[in-house]
Design a protein around this motif. Structure first.
Motif, short mmCIF file in Angstrom:
data_model
loop_
_atom_site.label_atom_id
_atom_site.label_comp_id
_atom_site.label_asym_id
_atom_site.label_seq_id
_atom_site.Cartn_x
_atom_site.Cartn_y
_atom_site.Cartn_z
N VAL A 19 49.31 64.70 23.77
CA VAL A 19 47.73 64.77 24.22
C VAL A 19 48.16 63.58 25.91
N VAL A 20 47.87 64.46 27.32
CA VAL A 20 49.28 63.74 28.32
C VAL A 20 47.81 63.10 29.43
N PRO A 21 47.44 62.36 30.38
CA PRO A 21 46.56 61.85 31.27
C PRO A 21 46.61 62.93 32.37
N THR A 22 45.96 64.07 32.82
CA THR A 22 45.85 64.89 34.04
C THR A 22 46.62 63.91 35.15
N GLU A 23 46.81 63.46 35.22
CA GLU A 23 47.42 62.83 37.15
C GLU A 23 48.76 62.53 36.00
N LYS A 24 49.30 63.15 34.98
CA LYS A 24 50.55 63.15 34.45
C LYS A 24 51.25 64.22 34.06
N ALA A 25 49.78 65.09 33.89
CA ALA A 25 50.30 66.52 33.32
C ALA A 25 50.98 66.97 34.75
N VAL A 26 52.08 68.19 33.62
CA VAL A 26 53.17 68.77 34.77
C VAL A 26 52.05 70.58 35.11
N SER A 27 52.26 70.56 36.53
CA SER A 27 50.99 71.77 36.08
C SER A 27 51.66 73.12 36.41
N ARG A 28 51.37 73.99 35.55
CA ARG A 28 52.17 75.28 35.41
C ARG A 28 51.57 76.62 35.74
N HIS A 29 51.14 77.68 36.36
CA HIS A 29 50.11 79.12 36.10
C HIS A 29 49.05 77.91 35.94
N GLY A 30 48.53 77.42 36.16
CA GLY A 30 46.80 76.80 36.28
C GLY A 30 46.76 76.41 35.07
N LYS A 31 47.14 75.86 34.36
CA LYS A 31 47.66 75.51 32.95
C LYS A 31 48.82 73.86 32.87
N ALA A 32 48.17 72.78 31.86
CA ALA A 32 48.68 71.19 32.11
C ALA A 32 49.37 71.20 30.66
N PHE A 33 50.80 70.45 31.03
CA PHE A 33 51.29 70.46 29.60
C PHE A 33 51.54 69.00 30.12
N CYS A 34 52.80 69.21 29.21
CA CYS A 34 53.08 67.17 28.84
C CYS A 34 54.57 67.10 29.46
N CYS A 35 55.29 67.45 29.55
CA CYS A 35 56.54 68.46 30.58
C CYS A 35 57.24 69.11 30.82
N ASP A 36 58.09 69.13 31.49
CA ASP A 36 59.00 70.32 31.98
C ASP A 36 59.15 71.43 31.20
N GLU A 37 59.77 70.96 29.79
CA GLU A 37 60.30 71.76 28.96
C GLU A 37 59.05 72.65 28.58
N CYS A 38 57.86 72.20 27.73
CA CYS A 38 56.80 72.38 27.70
C CYS A 38 56.41 73.99 29.05
N ALA A 39 55.98 73.12 29.82
CA ALA A 39 55.69 73.53 31.44
C ALA A 39 56.57 74.82 31.14
N GLU A 40 57.99 75.04 31.25
CA GLU A 40 58.27 76.25 31.21
C GLU A 40 58.90 77.25 29.81
#
Length: 57
Positions: A19-40
């Motif tokens: 669970v991450v603060p929204t301002e620190k989340a990595v945004s991809r395809h309209g979704k929020a991720f905790c880091c680039d690895e998850c986002a990719e």
């Protein structure tokens, strides 16, 4: 702590428990991720490196 409004979001990676603060989340395809690895989508099958989380895509 008056006047502080911290919003958090669960990482959109299905296996991730972070669970991450929204301002620190990595945004991809309209979704929020905790880091680039998850986002990719874990292209290298690496984890997100947060303690206690075992996601690897």
């Amino acid at each position: 702590m008056t006047g502080t409004n911290v919003e958090t979001v669960k990482c959109a990676c299905e296996d991730c428990v972070c669970v991450v603060p929204t301002e620190k989340a990595v945004s991809r395809h309209g979704k929020a991720f905790c880091c680039d690895e998850c986002a990719e989508g874990h292209p290298h099958h690496a984890g997100c490196d947060y303690a206690g989380c075992t996601c690897h895509g």
